[in-house]
Structures are given as C-alpha cells and as structure tokens.
Design a protein around this motif. Structure first.
Motif, short mmCIF file in Angstrom:
data_model
loop_
_atom_site.label_atom_id
_atom_site.label_comp_id
_atom_site.label_asym_id
_atom_site.label_seq_id
_atom_site.Cartn_x
_atom_site.Cartn_y
_atom_site.Cartn_z
N ARG A 66 0.74 -1.20 0.08
CA ARG A 66 0.10 0.08 0.22
C ARG A 66 0.88 1.30 0.07
O ARG A 66 0.66 2.35 -0.71
N ALA A 67 1.95 1.31 0.89
CA ALA A 67 2.81 2.61 0.82
C ALA A 67 3.54 2.75 -0.54
O ALA A 67 3.70 3.72 -0.83
N ALA A 68 4.20 1.65 -1.14
CA ALA A 68 4.33 1.67 -2.46
C ALA A 68 3.60 2.07 -3.38
O ALA A 68 4.02 2.83 -4.22
N VAL A 69 2.43 1.90 -3.60
CA VAL A 69 1.22 2.26 -4.47
C VAL A 69 1.31 4.02 -4.21
O VAL A 69 1.59 4.68 -5.23
N ASN A 70 1.27 4.54 -2.94
CA ASN A 70 1.31 5.71 -2.58
C ASN A 70 2.54 6.65 -3.08
O ASN A 70 2.61 7.75 -3.54
N GLU A 71 3.73 5.94 -2.96
CA GLU A 71 5.11 6.45 -3.22
C GLU A 71 5.27 6.46 -4.74
O GLU A 71 6.23 7.15 -5.07
N GLY A 72 4.48 5.72 -5.30
CA GLY A 72 4.68 5.61 -6.71
C GLY A 72 5.80 4.56 -7.31
O GLY A 72 6.19 4.37 -8.51
N ARG A 73 6.05 3.61 -6.51
CA ARG A 73 6.84 2.37 -6.64
C ARG A 73 6.31 1.40 -7.51
O ARG A 73 6.42 0.82 -8.35
N ILE A 74 4.84 1.42 -7.04
CA ILE A 74 3.96 0.40 -7.67
C ILE A 74 2.90 1.55 -8.45
O ILE A 74 2.53 2.42 -8.10
N ASP A 75 3.01 1.29 -9.80
CA ASP A 75 2.48 2.07 -10.94
C ASP A 75 1.25 1.81 -11.23
O ASP A 75 0.32 2.47 -11.64
N ILE A 76 0.65 0.44 -11.21
CA ILE A 76 -0.25 -0.06 -11.74
C ILE A 76 -1.13 -1.00 -10.64
O ILE A 76 -0.37 -1.86 -9.94
N VAL A 77 -2.37 -0.78 -10.75
CA VAL A 77 -3.05 -1.95 -9.70
C VAL A 77 -4.21 -2.66 -10.46
O VAL A 77 -4.89 -2.04 -11.43
N ALA A 78 -4.10 -3.90 -10.34
CA ALA A 78 -4.72 -4.77 -11.44
C ALA A 78 -5.55 -5.99 -10.40
O ALA A 78 -5.64 -5.86 -9.32
N THR A 79 -6.01 -6.97 -11.37
CA THR A 79 -6.81 -7.97 -10.50
C THR A 79 -6.05 -9.37 -10.66
O THR A 79 -6.26 -10.12 -9.66
N ASP A 80 -5.44 -9.74 -11.72
CA ASP A 80 -5.12 -11.39 -11.75
C ASP A 80 -6.25 -11.98 -11.55
O ASP A 80 -6.38 -13.08 -11.01
N PHE A 88 -5.94 5.15 0.34
CA PHE A 88 -5.50 5.74 -0.99
C PHE A 88 -6.57 7.01 -1.07
O PHE A 88 -7.59 7.05 -0.55
N THR A 89 -6.20 7.77 -2.14
CA THR A 89 -6.99 9.03 -2.59
C THR A 89 -7.63 8.51 -3.86
O THR A 89 -7.27 7.61 -4.43
N LEU A 90 -8.83 9.02 -4.09
CA LEU A 90 -9.52 8.69 -5.30
C LEU A 90 -8.78 8.95 -6.49
O LEU A 90 -8.58 8.09 -7.39
N GLU A 91 -7.75 10.02 -6.50
CA GLU A 91 -6.92 10.47 -7.59
C GLU A 91 -5.93 9.25 -7.87
O GLU A 91 -5.57 8.97 -8.84
N THR A 92 -5.51 8.68 -6.76
CA THR A 92 -4.47 7.84 -6.75
C THR A 92 -4.97 6.47 -7.37
O THR A 92 -4.57 5.76 -8.40
N VAL A 93 -6.14 6.12 -6.99
CA VAL A 93 -6.99 4.91 -7.49
C VAL A 93 -7.00 5.10 -9.10
O VAL A 93 -6.82 4.25 -9.72
N VAL A 94 -7.53 6.24 -9.56
CA VAL A 94 -7.72 6.49 -10.82
C VAL A 94 -6.39 6.46 -11.48
O VAL A 94 -6.22 5.71 -12.71
N GLU A 95 -5.22 6.78 -11.18
CA GLU A 95 -3.80 6.88 -11.64
C GLU A 95 -3.44 5.34 -11.85
O GLU A 95 -3.27 5.16 -12.96
N LYS A 96 -3.60 4.52 -10.85
CA LYS A 96 -3.06 3.14 -10.86
C LYS A 96 -3.92 2.18 -11.73
O LYS A 96 -3.52 1.38 -12.20
N THR A 97 -5.28 2.22 -11.83
CA THR A 97 -6.20 1.57 -12.56
C THR A 97 -6.54 1.94 -13.88
O THR A 97 -6.93 1.28 -14.64
N SER A 98 -6.29 3.25 -14.34
CA SER A 98 -6.56 3.69 -15.57
C SER A 98 -5.52 4.47 -16.15
O SER A 98 -4.83 4.06 -17.04
N HIS A 99 -5.02 5.92 -15.83
CA HIS A 99 -4.04 6.60 -16.46
C HIS A 99 -2.75 5.73 -16.96
O HIS A 99 -2.32 5.71 -17.87
N ASN A 100 -2.27 5.04 -15.88
CA ASN A 100 -0.93 4.52 -15.88
C ASN A 100 -0.97 3.14 -16.79
O ASN A 100 0.10 2.78 -17.46
N VAL A 101 -2.14 2.62 -16.90
CA VAL A 101 -2.31 1.34 -17.71
C VAL A 101 -2.38 1.99 -19.27
O VAL A 101 -1.37 1.53 -20.14
#
Ligand code: DOR
Length: 444
Positions: A294-308, A347-360
């Motif tokens: 979770r911290a890495a998502v917020n720091e930007g080390r994790i770029d994308i959140v997906a499902t598998d 997370f913030t909503l903006e972060t969720v959108v960045e990781k699930t959509s923009h960054n993909v």
C-alpha cells in the motif's frame, strides 16, 4: 446533437476532482465543461456523484479457449463492467496457449461481439517460441507474458538463454510472473514430507516463499536493465521487492511494477477462514507486506493496480491444499475494494484512478483511453461513494459462481458503466449489447 450528456459529475481525472458536464457523441467524449448547454438524446444528472475513467485491468484470465468450464469471455467481461472495468488485457495460459500470431488472432475473434469491455490479449512466451516473438507485430498485442515462475498452465520459461533472448528482442512491454520455481518445488517437497497432502492453506506463503519471489523479480529487473527491455513486473507481494522499483512518473520508467487488489486487501491472517479461496500465485503474505505494498502504491513504486482475475470452479477449489488450483475471481469487486480503501484512508480517489486507468494507458501506450479528456473514448464509471454494495453469491456474474469477497460490504456502489459511450451496466443489471472494441496503441 450529443448522444449523452452527463451533468453535475465530480470528475476524477489526472490528479483533480472537478464538477463538470460531459458531452458524449459517437462513442467519444466530445466536450468537457463546467456547463454544457447542448441538446442531447439522453441526459443523466450525476447529482454530484463521482465519474471515473473506467478501470483498465492489465491482468485477467478469462479462460478461452479451452478452459470454458471455469469462465468465458462473455461471463467474465460482464462481471468486469458490473465492477467498473471497461478494458481488459488477457493472459495466454489457455488451451491451446497463446504462443503465436494464429492463436492470438483466434482470441480476438472469440472476443468480438461477446466482450462487454474493450480487450487486448498477451502473446505468451515459452522455452521454444523465440521466432514467433521476434516476428510479432506490435499492433496486435498489449505485451509479451513470461511465466518466470510456474503457475496455472504449463508455461514456465526457465532456459537462461531463452530469457536473455526474449528480453533482448522484445519490441513491446514484457510482463512477468516472478517466483523461482526450484525454490518453490523444494519447499513443496519438504512440506509434503512434514505434513502429508492435507496441509493448512496458511502455509501457502511459506511454500511460495518471499525468497522465491525476490530472487525471480530481481532476476527480471536485472535482465531488463542489461537489455534495455521495457519490463512490467506483475503482482508483487513482498515488502523486500518494493525496493527493486523506483518512485516517479510511469512515463519516465523503463521498469514498472504492479500490485493486485487481493494482495492489497487480504493477508495471511485470512487463510484460516477463506482457505483455498485465497490460494493464489504469488501467495498472499503478511499484514506487514500488505502495508508495504500500500505504501509503495502511494509512493509511486507501484505504478499499476490490477486484478489477476483467475477463476476456478467451486469443485476444483474444494480440495485439499495440493489439489486446489491457485487463483480467484476478482473483477466484479476490484474497484469497489479500492474505493473502500479510499474510505479507510489508505488511498485517495485520484491515486486509485491513476493506478487503475491512466498508468495502464500510459504504460501500454493504449490509444485514446484511460483519461476523461475530449477526444478520448467514453469509457466511464459512475460511482456513488455514499451507498453500500453487499457481496452475496446471488449477485455474482462469474461463471464459477463464487467470490472471496462474499459477505463483505463495500461503502461504494457502481451506479453505471459506459463502454465506448454505451451504457452497459445500470447499477442493477447489464444493459445493451456486448460491444467492447479491440485496444489500439500509439507505438513508435
Ligand atoms: O493464482 C494464479 N492463478 N496465478 C497465476 O499466475 C495464474 C492464475 C491462473 O491462471 O489460474
């Protein structure tokens, strides 16, 4: 004349939340303004609810062809749009595996007029399909998938020279499943000897160990550095692996990282009540690992959140440890689980959108999707952050008919999902017809 005018929406896009009207015509966002005074065939008053670019899930297993007793393109993409996913990228471990241009094209044919969301398919790698990889047309696939650890399907690539050659020759992103198979096999044997066949599921994270993950992820990163490969490491699970990746904007990165919703939600404390339902590869690990991801998502080390998203039938799952396959269905509640974590302050909503959509869209250079911008396709999800979703078996659209989230209440609701401007989910049920399109790319 607009086809659809959405008014008074709190648009979450590119780091901002703004109250806007959205005008849609011919499948695309035509206008975005604080007030649009233009005739429209249909008007939807969002009434201050949030409008997000639809989630683009870069890792799903929809099981076609060959494994349709578990799932199929129609059933799982229906569940995806019910969960606010408007595009998916699907994996090659099907039967026959997707290892050349012909098997790849056959999957696009299967998706046409059956997929509710937009789609792309990965080209798989094996120990002996290097020529097909060298010959592939970059416009035909989102990326090359390498199982650098054995999982469902028999697609392990472990020949060192083959790995070197794939990393050296890939013209598009390489995505990797990283777990060191010899280390996993040694643990399997040791635990079998100690416990027999029926060992507790909570030991899955010791068998599919953190050391096996780190060794393999480290090897992938090293290969990519040496060959200049565009590498995206899938579903990371340990705190130690986070240090392999840099924070910063995805556009500037050669090497990117993904986390999956189940690794952000569950921990090894959940094995005792969920058992085989949360057996997956790589394994769910400790609460400390979950916190680090979770911290890495917020720091930007994790770029994308997906499902598998990896469905198996209930009868397959209702087995003892070694016999139960790995993977769980997730697409219907992936975004909701992240929105619940917005309520929890993770997370913030903006972060969720960045990781699930923009960054993909950025990472895979997808054309005209992943953003709420004039000219982009109208792939949108309307979300109510004040209403609940209670997960019950009867509400599931998965062919396998179960979910690891059964009994959970998320404090958010998917009120509507639009794919290419067409409403396909109205908050209660599917509407319209499956009209997902093949993803296209802006690749030089
Ligand atoms: O748990 C998993 N299930 N991990 C994978 O890598 C594959 C997937 C599947 O296809 O079942």
């Amino acid at each position: 004349m607009l086809d659809l005018l959405i008014t008074n929406a709190r648009v979450v896009n590119e780091g901002q939340v703004q109250t806007l009207d959205v005008g849609i015509r011919d499948g695309r966002i035509e206008r975005l303004a604080s007030h649009i005074d233009q005739p429209a065939r249909e008007t939807l008053d969002a009434n201050g609810r949030h409008l997000l670019p639809g989630m683009m899930d870069d890792q799903v297993h929809f099981r076609e062809p060959g494994l349709t007793h578990k799932a199929d393109m129609a059933s799982e993409s229906a569940a995806a749009v019910a969960g606010g996913i408007t595009s998916f990228m699907e994996m090659p471990n099907v039967r026959p595996p997707t290892l050349d241009a012909a098997t790849l094209e056959a999957k696009y044919e299967l998706a046409r007029e059956r997929a509710w969301a937009n789609y792309a398919f990965y080209h798989g790698a094996s120990n002996d399909n290097l020529e097909a990889i060298k010959a592939l047309d970059p416009s035909t696939t989102c990326g090359i998938k390498i199982f650098m650890g054995a999982s469902t399907g028999n697609m392990l690539v472990d020949a060192p020279q083959t790995l070197e050659s794939i990393f050296a020759n890939a013209s598009i992103p390489v995505v990797t499943h990283c777990e060191d198979t010899p280390m996993v096999q040694a643990r399997e044997q040791a635990y079998r000897e100690r416990y027999g066949e029926d060992l507790p599921f909570r030991l899955h994270g010791e068998i599919r160990s953190r050391e096996a993950c780190l060794k393999s992820s480290g090897m992938a990163v090293d290969l990519a550095r040496r060959h200049g490969t565009r590498l995206h490491v899938l579903h990371l699970t340990t705190a130690e692996e986070m240090a392999l990746f840099e924070p910063g904007p995805v556009e500037n990165k050669q090497i990117t990282a993904e986390a999956c919703v189940h690794h952000l939600w569950f921990s090894d404390e959940d094995y005792d009540h969920l058992g085989s339902f949360i057996k997956c590869n790589p394994a769910i690990k400790t609460p400390a690992d979950r916190d680090a991801i979770r911290a890495a998502v917020n720091e930007g080390r994790i770029d994308i959140v997906a499902t598998d998203h990896a469905p198996h039938t209930l009868s397959e799952k209702n087995n003892s440890y070694f016999a139960a396959p790995s993977g769980m269905p997730l697409v219907q509640h992936a975004l909701l689980s992240l929105l619940e974590q917005v309520h929890q302050g993770n997370f913030t909503l903006e972060t969720v959108v960045e990781k699930t959509s923009h960054n993909v869209a950025r990472r895979f250079e997808v054309a005209d999707r992943g953003f709420i911008r004039e000219g982009c396709f109208a792939d949108l999800v309307l979300v109510d952050m004040t209403r609940d979703t209670h997960v019950e078996r009867e509400s599931l659209l998965y062919k396998c008919g179960w979910s690891p989230f059964e009994g959970t209440t998320f404090r958010a609701r998917i009120e509507a999902t639009f794919v290419n401007g067409q409403r396909v989910w109205d908050g209660q049920q599917l509407v319209g017809v499956p009209a997902g399109q093949r993803l296209t790319y802006r690749r030089s």
